[in-house]
Scaffold this active site. Structure first.
Site, PDB file in Angstrom:
ATOM      1  N   LEU A   1       0.831  -1.201   0.000  1.00  0.00           N
ATOM      2  CA  LEU A   1       0.000   0.000   0.000  1.00  0.00           C
ATOM      3  C   LEU A   1       0.860   1.242   0.000  1.00  0.00           C
ATOM      4  O   LEU A   1       0.604   2.203  -0.735  1.00  0.00           O
ATOM      5  CB  LEU A   1      -0.918  -0.002   1.220  1.00  0.00           C
ATOM      6  CG  LEU A   1      -2.049  -1.014   1.164  1.00  0.00           C
ATOM      7  CD1 LEU A   1      -2.927  -0.879   2.382  1.00  0.00           C
ATOM      8  CD2 LEU A   1      -2.883  -0.809  -0.088  1.00  0.00           C
TER       9      LEU A   1
ATOM     10  N   HIS B   1      -0.891 -10.629  17.689  1.00  0.00           N
ATOM     11  CA  HIS B   1      -2.318 -10.518  17.415  1.00  0.00           C
ATOM     12  C   HIS B   1      -3.078 -11.627  18.125  1.00  0.00           C
ATOM     13  O   HIS B   1      -2.709 -12.799  18.020  1.00  0.00           O
ATOM     14  CB  HIS B   1      -2.539 -10.619  15.903  1.00  0.00           C
ATOM     15  CG  HIS B   1      -3.875 -10.127  15.462  1.00  0.00           C
ATOM     16  ND1 HIS B   1      -5.032 -10.748  15.847  1.00  0.00           N
ATOM     17  CD2 HIS B   1      -4.239  -9.083  14.688  1.00  0.00           C
ATOM     18  CE1 HIS B   1      -6.059 -10.095  15.303  1.00  0.00           C
ATOM     19  NE2 HIS B   1      -5.601  -9.082  14.605  1.00  0.00           N
TER      20      HIS B   1
ATOM     21  N   ARG C   1      -5.253  -5.076  20.917  1.00  0.00           N
ATOM     22  CA  ARG C   1      -4.653  -6.386  20.680  1.00  0.00           C
ATOM     23  C   ARG C   1      -3.701  -6.841  21.775  1.00  0.00           C
ATOM     24  O   ARG C   1      -3.706  -8.009  22.160  1.00  0.00           O
ATOM     25  CB  ARG C   1      -3.885  -6.342  19.358  1.00  0.00           C
ATOM     26  CG  ARG C   1      -4.832  -6.197  18.219  1.00  0.00           C
ATOM     27  CD  ARG C   1      -4.140  -5.998  16.911  1.00  0.00           C
ATOM     28  NE  ARG C   1      -5.172  -5.936  15.880  1.00  0.00           N
ATOM     29  CZ  ARG C   1      -4.943  -5.698  14.611  1.00  0.00           C
ATOM     30  NH1 ARG C   1      -3.714  -5.480  14.188  1.00  0.00           N
ATOM     31  NH2 ARG C   1      -5.928  -5.663  13.753  1.00  0.00           N
TER      32      ARG C   1
ATOM     33  N   ARG D   1      -0.279  -0.934  17.808  1.00  0.00           N
ATOM     34  CA  ARG D   1      -1.110  -0.379  16.735  1.00  0.00           C
ATOM     35  C   ARG D   1      -2.547  -0.843  16.896  1.00  0.00           C
ATOM     36  O   ARG D   1      -2.800  -2.000  17.213  1.00  0.00           O
ATOM     37  CB  ARG D   1      -0.591  -0.850  15.375  1.00  0.00           C
ATOM     38  CG  ARG D   1      -1.495  -0.472  14.225  1.00  0.00           C
ATOM     39  CD  ARG D   1      -0.902  -0.837  12.901  1.00  0.00           C
ATOM     40  NE  ARG D   1      -0.882  -2.258  12.639  1.00  0.00           N
ATOM     41  CZ  ARG D   1      -1.930  -2.971  12.231  1.00  0.00           C
ATOM     42  NH1 ARG D   1      -3.106  -2.394  12.053  1.00  0.00           N
ATOM     43  NH2 ARG D   1      -1.812  -4.271  11.991  1.00  0.00           N
TER      44      ARG D   1
HETATM   45  C1  LIG Z   1      -2.680 -11.272   7.650  1.00  0.00           C
HETATM   46  C2  LIG Z   1      -2.637  -9.812   7.876  1.00  0.00           C
HETATM   47  C3  LIG Z   1      -3.818  -9.077   7.946  1.00  0.00           C
HETATM   48  C4  LIG Z   1      -3.792  -7.710   8.157  1.00  0.00           C
HETATM   49  N1  LIG Z   1      -4.964  -7.041   8.224  1.00  0.00           N
HETATM   50  C5  LIG Z   1      -4.952  -5.690   8.395  1.00  0.00           C
HETATM   51  C6  LIG Z   1      -6.161  -4.950   8.426  1.00  0.00           C
HETATM   52  O1  LIG Z   1      -7.258  -5.493   8.303  1.00  0.00           O
HETATM   53  N2  LIG Z   1      -6.088  -3.620   8.594  1.00  0.00           N
HETATM   54  C7  LIG Z   1      -4.898  -2.974   8.713  1.00  0.00           C
HETATM   55  O2  LIG Z   1      -4.905  -1.757   8.828  1.00  0.00           O
HETATM   56  N3  LIG Z   1      -3.741  -3.655   8.671  1.00  0.00           N
HETATM   57  C8  LIG Z   1      -3.731  -4.993   8.523  1.00  0.00           C
HETATM   58  N4  LIG Z   1      -2.545  -5.677   8.490  1.00  0.00           N
HETATM   59  C9  LIG Z   1      -1.288  -4.948   8.494  1.00  0.00           C
HETATM   60  C10 LIG Z   1      -1.014  -4.375   7.108  1.00  0.00           C
HETATM   61  O3  LIG Z   1      -1.453  -5.278   6.135  1.00  0.00           O
HETATM   62  C11 LIG Z   1       0.443  -4.081   6.844  1.00  0.00           C
HETATM   63  O4  LIG Z   1       1.004  -3.404   7.904  1.00  0.00           O
HETATM   64  C12 LIG Z   1       0.587  -3.213   5.617  1.00  0.00           C
HETATM   65  O5  LIG Z   1      -0.120  -3.756   4.540  1.00  0.00           O
HETATM   66  C13 LIG Z   1       2.021  -3.006   5.240  1.00  0.00           C
HETATM   67  O6  LIG Z   1       2.075  -2.326   4.008  1.00  0.00           O
HETATM   68  P1  LIG Z   1       3.442  -1.800   3.426  1.00  0.00           P
HETATM   69  O7  LIG Z   1       3.105  -1.111   2.162  1.00  0.00           O
HETATM   70  O8  LIG Z   1       4.141  -1.008   4.461  1.00  0.00           O
HETATM   71  O9  LIG Z   1       4.334  -3.082   3.167  1.00  0.00           O
HETATM   72  P2  LIG Z   1       4.053  -4.464   2.386  1.00  0.00           P
HETATM   73  O10 LIG Z   1       2.700  -4.573   1.871  1.00  0.00           O
HETATM   74  O11 LIG Z   1       4.579  -5.529   3.285  1.00  0.00           O
HETATM   75  O12 LIG Z   1       4.969  -4.362   1.124  1.00  0.00           O
HETATM   76  C14 LIG Z   1       6.343  -4.516   1.165  1.00  0.00           C
HETATM   77  C15 LIG Z   1       6.862  -4.379  -0.228  1.00  0.00           C
HETATM   78  O13 LIG Z   1       8.266  -4.233  -0.181  1.00  0.00           O
HETATM   79  C16 LIG Z   1       8.875  -5.090  -1.098  1.00  0.00           C
HETATM   80  N5  LIG Z   1      10.197  -5.385  -0.572  1.00  0.00           N
HETATM   81  C17 LIG Z   1      10.544  -5.670   0.713  1.00  0.00           C
HETATM   82  N6  LIG Z   1      11.875  -5.824   0.796  1.00  0.00           N
HETATM   83  C18 LIG Z   1      12.371  -5.617  -0.427  1.00  0.00           C
HETATM   84  C19 LIG Z   1      13.682  -5.624  -0.970  1.00  0.00           C
HETATM   85  N7  LIG Z   1      14.751  -5.867  -0.219  1.00  0.00           N
HETATM   86  N8  LIG Z   1      13.828  -5.391  -2.296  1.00  0.00           N
HETATM   87  C20 LIG Z   1      12.741  -5.133  -3.078  1.00  0.00           C
HETATM   88  N9  LIG Z   1      11.491  -5.089  -2.607  1.00  0.00           N
HETATM   89  C21 LIG Z   1      11.319  -5.335  -1.306  1.00  0.00           C
HETATM   90  C22 LIG Z   1       7.944  -6.249  -1.238  1.00  0.00           C
HETATM   91  O14 LIG Z   1       8.150  -6.871  -2.466  1.00  0.00           O
HETATM   92  C23 LIG Z   1       6.605  -5.548  -1.152  1.00  0.00           C
HETATM   93  O15 LIG Z   1       6.264  -5.068  -2.415  1.00  0.00           O
HETATM   94  C24 LIG Z   1      -2.561  -7.058   8.299  1.00  0.00           C
HETATM   95  C25 LIG Z   1      -1.389  -7.773   8.230  1.00  0.00           C
HETATM   96  C26 LIG Z   1      -1.413  -9.149   8.060  1.00  0.00           C
HETATM   97  C27 LIG Z   1      -0.139  -9.900   8.114  1.00  0.00           C
END
Ligand SMILES: Cc1cc2nc3c(=O)[nH]c(=O)nc-3n(C[C@H](O)[C@H](O)[C@H](O)COP(=O)(O)OP(=O)(O)OC[C@H]3O[C@@H](n4cnc5c(N)ncnc54)[C@H](O)[C@@H]3O)c2cc1C
Ligand code: SF4
Ligand code: FES
Lengths: 666, 254
Positions: A43, A266, A337, A463
């Protein structure tokens, strides 16, 4: 190192507006000459990359999956918060701000959190305009549900697939830019180092995971949106590939790492079933809207259940201990949580766990099913509906709200959760800690930014549910696009950045040496063997309950593990071509260092707050005991070259608008 | 030590896209019925690494049926014998002790094999880039989210279409190698929503054009895609896309 949080002057409500009015801008023709690297397409990354490209910057984006759409955000289930007050239940920007600070146990920055609450409503508008199919009511308007730690309904959702729908929305915005040629997307590329030139982030070294080639990419700024580090525990609800490497490499190049010990465990996940387990599956917090959590009151019932002589349905109402409702009447099953997890652990530690391992409690939907059934019967004019009819009608409602979660549960456990209560247990889920960033989301390395779960910014020590999605999109769509301009305004005369400089050459050589080193050892055990061991140490000593002795033991064990890992890990294949074991080895090496830092941080923090529970610091009821006069700071750790001797720098937290008090959900 | 199922595995091994590849036999014991299919492959890989062999490469990430990474033909069926689940959600309790299991990658002109069971699904991204979006900037200053009510039925249908995980099982299962189910799910999501109306025509034309360029075959209504789709994406979407496509072609732009 000095930490400058760069919080704008003025009243809390005015800070962000004032900031935006005074931040420097980059004019459109100059933007075309500025390169930005965005690592990560969750996201945070997808929304940032799409927005920056729309603004006119030249963007390169990286992810390690085969498509940006597969980032771990896709798995988020329950929902996203926004202070829209569509439900007319008294919600407001201030309340969302207040709930988040309180939920975080008074360990987050006021100004950042307020900004998050301010932009939250825009996120929903934006996503609806993009065609994100949020759940709606029969009038065609958006529906909301409740999450823990709040007394209003402000959570927008798309069944149990909210993350999927939001990410596909951001991915569509990103795809539009890729189609236009304004974003260059590099899938199956893993960032393995940050390149810093004269104190400024100027690019990255990435490995093409298909060919194995190391590539140099330069830019005027690098934005890390690389997610959280929950997989340091091996077993977590995170996707298998989620890792800390990008953030850790930036840390080693000067970016401070903040509050590493703040881990979210969680409360509602499917319990571990055996040694083969590779990951744990979350059952969304939204289920606590309708599910009631309990264990039997009597030990003999527990024994009978474990021996499969009794079913949970057989336990009479008065013999059930709805322990959250008992202990926290004001919030009941919807406490935050950290509190719900500890309460489950407490019951299980006392011997009331309901599965063979003694580590499970019930999440029961039977009363919700009947309640919904009655409502449906009323709507349909079925005055004399039988109990069976009510159950049938209610089951349909529950299916519509949570169908995919119930299906996931049934696949894994082979039991029908509409009929038998779910068994759940806490599991590692989210990491509040992360790269330290200032108000502009800039790390302590100039030109290097961190967004989403990768930064430490908004959630303090715990969180609230549905706030990570909000933060990821807020950072990417609405915050970073403004703040990064304030830095890039100085870069308009820099011109293209060469990748032939000594810094790039050295960084690439370092990465190559690290990769090569794995093929020199003859090796005994595969990477996972070490990762599992690390996870076990972390879970037992730096998990839901921590104490000084355990943490010291863990640190010693991690040191031993590190030596063994480098001496004995077996990585098959070679540097060329696709090699998932090599990828894992690189990640686990960084997890080992991070694990040690988490323990050091947990040891430093002689208090309990949010997800950090030090057994030595609790009150008579077993609630976390904060020590505000000593520990009301962000712990930002600096890399010194020795993983065991990091340097602690403190950012004091100043509360001007909220009165810091003991958190109570009673 | 954990389980007591013994299996004979026949797995497709291919070193790289240009390599020819072949099926190879493996014997695996100690499998527990509670393991997921991918955890069973983990056990095999652990063994292969310890024995000095090359582990089996496969795509996976979330392991809970939502990211769309996992992609295996198991005994000739995409995502295995059970309906409505992905490979990572399949558990070994669906097999018996002594079973022989065939494991192969997606087979489709649109998805070249990278290594072993891992394929390149970049074609799907490119189809999305051709039109799978609503052209709205990310400023956040759109109209209020509740300004346009969307009938619940349309919203629900759009959501159902939008639950496609982009795994590619549909195209891989189709005897013609058609990607219609995937493309139509995206086209339908937007066609059903008011926000999707302004670009309705160009979207379907551009996405279908890209689909054709990627080398996917034509749809002849066999329906294998719907059967194998782990998210139960309905054939109705294909019918809707066909209508959208016709309309876009018939009605002159003015
Ligand atoms: C099962 C589950 C359910 C959840 N439900 C909720 C919910 O209902 N509501 C809520 O608010 N939150 C929820 N969360 C938490 C939330 O989903 C995450 O905190 C959030 O989506 C993280 O988004 P992000 O964009 O920071 O990272 P991520 O979506 O983890 O994306 C990381 C990105 O970085 C890339 N990447 C990482 N390292 C490297 C590297 N070295 N080189 C190249 N690319 C790399 C990956 O390819 C990926 O594209 C949930 C989490 C889980 C595990
Ligand atoms: S339509 Fe079904 S089979 Fe095809 S990509 Fe989407 S989820 Fe996979
Ligand atoms: S690994 Fe994500 S869907 Fe199977």
């Amino acid at each position: 190192m000095k930490l400058e949080s760069r919080i704008p002057e003025g009243s809390l409500e005015q800070k962000w507006t004032k900031y935006k009015n005074t931040a420097r801008l980059v004019n459109p023709s100059n933007k075309r000459n500025i390169d930005i690297i965005v690592v990560g397409t969750g996201l945070a990354g997808s929304s940032a990359a799409a927005s920056l490209a729309e603004m006119g910057y030249r963007v390169k984006t990286f992810c390690f999956q085969d498509s940006p759409r597969r980032a771990h955000s896709i798995a988020a289930q329950g929902g996203i918060n926004a202070a829209k007050n569509y439900m007319n239940d008294g919600d407001s920007t201030y309340r969302l701000f207040y709930d988040t600070i309180k939920g975080g146990d008074y360990r987050a920055r006021e100004a950042n959190v307020h900004r998050l609450a301010e932009v939250s409503a825009n996120i929903i508008d934006q996503c609806v305009a993009q065609g994100v199919p949020f759940a709606r009511d029969y009038g065609g308007l958006l529906d909301n549900r409740s999450f823990g730690g709040t007394q209003v309904s402000r959570t927008f959702y798309a069944a149990g697939q909210t993350g999927q729908q939001l990410l596909l929305g951001a991915y569509s915005a990103l795809s539009r830019q890729i189609g236009k040629g304004t974003v260059q997307m590099l899938n199956r590329h893993e960032m393995l180092d940050l390149v810093v030139v004269n104190g400024k982030a100027r690019g990255i070294i990435a490995r093409n995971m298909i060919t194995g080639a190391l590539e140099r990419h330069s830019a005027h700024a690098v934005v890390l949106c690389t997610g959280g580090y929950g997989n340091v525990f091996y077993l977590s609800t995170n996707a298998m590939g989620s890792n800390v490497t990008a953030a850790w490499k930036a840390h080693k190049k000067g970016a401070a790492f903040a509050n590493p010990c703040y881990t979210q465990i969680h409360p509602t996940c499917i319990p571990v079933s055996g040694d083969h387990q590779s990951k744990l599956t979350l059952m969304s917090e939204s289920l606590r809207n309708d599910g009631r959590i309990w264990v039997p009151k009597k030990k003999e019932d527990v024994e009978a259940i474990r021996a499969k002589k009794l079913k949970p349905q057989d336990i009479k109402e008065e013999d059930r201990d709805y322990y959250l409702e008992r202990r926290y009447p004001a919030f009941g099953n919807l406490v935050p949580r950290d509190i719900a997890s500890r309460a489950a652990k407490e019951r299980c530690d006392e011997g009331y766990g309901v599965n063979a391992t003694g580590e499970a409690v019930y999440l029961d939907f039977s009363s919700a099913i009947v309640r919904y059934g009655k409502a449906q019967a009323n709507v349909k004019g079925l005055a004399n509906a039988t109990h069976e009819q009510l159950v049938e009608l209610g089951t349909e409602v529950v299916k519509e709200k949570y169908g995919n979660l119930f299906q996931m549960y049934e696949q894994i456990v082979a039991e029908n959760p509409y009929k038998t209560p779910m068994m759940i247990y806490p599991a590692v889920h989210y990491t509040m800690g992360g790269l330290w960033v200032d108000y502009e989301l800039k790390t302590t390395v100039e030109g290097c930014y961190a967004c989403g779960e990768a930064n430490f910014s908004d959630h303090g020590a715990n969180r609230l549910g549905a706030s990570a999605l909000m933060q990821g999109l807020a950072d990417g769509y609405f915050v970073l696009p403004y703040t990064i301009g304030n830095y890039l305004a100085d870069e308009i005369r820099t011109g293209n950045i060469s990748t032939d400089t000594p810094e790039f050459v050295e960084a690439e050589n370092n990465v190559r040496q690290q990769l090569e080193s794995y093929f020199k050892t003859s090796g005994k055990n595969p990477v996972d063997y070490y990762h599992r061991r690390l996870g076990k140490i972390m879970w037992e000593k730096c998990g839901m309950a921590r104490d000084e002795e355990g943490l010291k033991w863990a640190i010693a064990e991690i040191k031993k593990l590190r030596e063994e890992f480098f001496a004995e890990v077996r990585v098959p294949g070679s540097m060329q071509g696709m090699n998932p074991e090599l990828e894992k080895a690189m990640r686990v090496a960084d997890f080992i260092d991070l694990g040690e830092l988490m323990c050091l941080d947990a040891l430093d923090r002689n208090e309990s707050c949010g997800g950090h529970f030090r057994v030595e610091f609790q009150d008579a009821d077993g609630e976390a005991l904060r020590k505000d006069d000593e520990y009301n700071y962000v712990a930002a750790w600096q890399w010194t070259g020795d993983a065991s001797k990091p340097n602690l720098v403190k950012e004091p937290l100043i509360y001007e608008n909220i009165k810091v008090q003991a958190r109570s959900y009673k | 030590m954990e389980g007591n199922m013994n299996l004979k595995l026949k797995i497709w091994r291919q070193k790289s896209t240009s390599d020819k590849g072949a099926m190879k036999d493996y014997q695996l014991g100690g499998v527990s019925p509670d393991m997921s299919f991918l955890e069973m492959i983990d056990v095999l890989n652990d063994k292969l690494i310890r024995e000095g062999d090359d582990p089996v490469t496969f795509d996976h990430d979330c392991r809970e049926g939502i990211c769309g990474m996992c992609s295996m033909f198991i005994n000739g069926e995409a995502h295995g014998p059970n309906r409505g689940v992905t490979t990572c959600q399949l558990h070994m309790r669906s097999f018996k002790d002594g079973d022989t299991i065939y494991v192969e990658p997606w087979r489709s002109a649109g998805f070249p094999v990278i290594k072993d069971l891992m394929v390149d699904r970049g074609a799907f991204d490119r189809i999305q880039q051709a039109g799978g979006f609503i052209s709205v900037n990310t400023s956040g200053r759109t109209m209020d989210a509740n300004a346009i009510p969307v009938p619940k039925e349309d919203a629900d249908k759009a959501f159902s279409a939008a639950t496609c995980i982009g795994c590619g099982a549909c195209a891989a299962s189709c005897p013609n190698g058609s990607a219609m189910l995937f493309v139509s799910a995206k086209v339908s999501q937007f066609a059903l929503l008011p926000q999707g109306q302004p670009e309705r025509k160009e979207r379907v034309l551009n996405m279908v054009k890209q689909m054709d360029e990627e080398g996917f075959g034509n749809c002849s209504n066999i329906g294998a895609c719907e059967v194998q789709c782990p998210k139960n994406i309905s054939l109705e979407n294909i019918a809707r896309m066909n209508r959208e496509y016709l309309m876009a072609n018939i009605k002159p732009e003015n």
